[in-house]
Scaffold this active site. Structure first.
Site, short mmCIF file in Angstrom:
data_model
loop_
_atom_site.label_atom_id
_atom_site.label_comp_id
_atom_site.label_asym_id
_atom_site.label_seq_id
_atom_site.Cartn_x
_atom_site.Cartn_y
_atom_site.Cartn_z
N GLU A 126 10.61 -4.99 -6.38
CA GLU A 126 10.95 -6.42 -6.32
C GLU A 126 11.86 -6.90 -7.45
O GLU A 126 11.56 -7.91 -8.12
CB GLU A 126 9.67 -7.25 -6.24
CG GLU A 126 8.80 -6.89 -5.03
CD GLU A 126 7.49 -7.65 -4.96
OE1 GLU A 126 7.25 -8.53 -5.82
OE2 GLU A 126 6.70 -7.38 -4.04
N GLU A 233 5.34 -1.35 3.41
CA GLU A 233 4.45 -2.50 3.38
C GLU A 233 4.51 -3.30 4.69
O GLU A 233 4.43 -4.52 4.69
CB GLU A 233 4.76 -3.38 2.15
CG GLU A 233 4.76 -2.55 0.86
CD GLU A 233 4.89 -3.36 -0.42
OE1 GLU A 233 4.43 -4.52 -0.43
OE2 GLU A 233 5.44 -2.83 -1.39
#
Length: 302
Positions: A126, A233
């Protein structure tokens, strides 16, 4: 024991396919895990904040659960992750920048000493959304705008020269503007031969309402970098089993059938044990929800 796991690994949904279908392993391995999945990522056990309980004190116990299972089953293990602003040891924020860099270097080296070769590694997680607290110590923006990311990859490449190094972020599959920023980082890393694949988180809030043709277009844009793509994910929720299955039927084939996608990792599968509510596709009593029933049928022919 190895034979037991190997037999179960051969029964996974993507066994014999050209790409893997994986999932997370939380604190322990669910008894029905191997009948579905043939790649694993630790849910939380390998993150820096989970591993380093105090400065220089490393606890690999939870990370080992996943790594050891993968080794026994003969399936790929992905280390998730080394640099991520949302889960780091509290002590690092109080260190000087030189000591912060030493701390992350020591953590990476300790992982290499403990595990040796690892198939896949999420080096930076991220970068567009959760900048590490040690980013300035790693070079900050620097001349490239992303020097801290580049330095992170350099450090991991030095300790894991044979592993496939990935970047990972959310909000990519459904956002052309984010893709542009992401590809800028990727191209910088490519120039130094530091990156081997692109991770794109596919949580429900990115994919539930996103059109399949736009998703395909964005995958094509990422694939133009020449790097393989690893959707990660993946989870989908909905108000009913039927609606969840309908969304799976729209989203999953676009990912699975794309030529650049080399493997997909779901983020949990047992109802009540996933990080986000209503994303499970198998009940605690092992009843398979409609999404899992469809997924099994789909993978038999794709």
């Amino acid at each position: 024991m190895f034979v037991f796991f190997a037999l179960h690994a051969r029964s996974a949904l993507a066994t014999g396919k050209s790409k893997f279908l994986g999932n997370i392993i939380p604190y322990s391995v669910p008894s029905n895990w191997d009948q579905y999945w043939n790649q694993a990522t630790a849910e939380n056990g390998c993150k820096w904040g989970s591993v380093e309980n105090g400065r220089g004190i490393y606890n690999w116990g939870q990370c080992d659960v996943t790594a050891n299972h993968c080794k026994a089953a003969g399936i790929p293990f992905k280390y998730h992750n080394f640099v991520w602003g949302s889960q780091e040891p509290g002590y690092v924020q109080n260190l000087s920048q030189p000591d912060q860099k030493i701390a992350i270097e020591n953590y990476i080296k300790a992982a290499a000493a403990h595990y040796g070769y690892i198939e896949f590694i999420d080096v930076v997680n991220e970068p567009l959304h959760a900048v590490s607290s040690v980013a300035e110590a790693l070079g900050g923006a620097g001349s490239t705008g992303w020097d801290w990311v580049v330095t992170s990859f350099r450090l991991v490449r030095e300790s894991f020269p044979s592993s496939k190094l990935l970047i990972n972020d959310y909000g990519i599959i459904n956002d052309g503007g984010a893709i542009t920023k992401y590809i800028k980082i990727i191209d910088i890393l490519k120039n130094e031969n530091l990156i081997d694949g692109i991770g794109i988180q596919c949580h429900y809030f990115n994919v539930n309402d996103f059109p399949a043709d736009w998703m395909k277009y964005n995958l094509d844009t990422l694939a133009a970098t020449g790097l393989p793509i690893y959707p990660s994910e993946l989870d989908i929720n909905a108000g009913s089993e039927e609606n969840q299955s309908i969304i799976y039927q729209r989203v999953f084939p676009v990912l699975w059938e794309h030529y650049a996608v080399k493997g997909i990792t779901l983020w949990g599968y047992i109802t009540g044990s996933t990080w986000a509510s209503n994303t499970g596709i198998v009940e605690v009593d092992r009843h398979e929800r409609q999404a899992m029933t469809w997924l099994k049928s789909y993978l038999r022919s794709h």
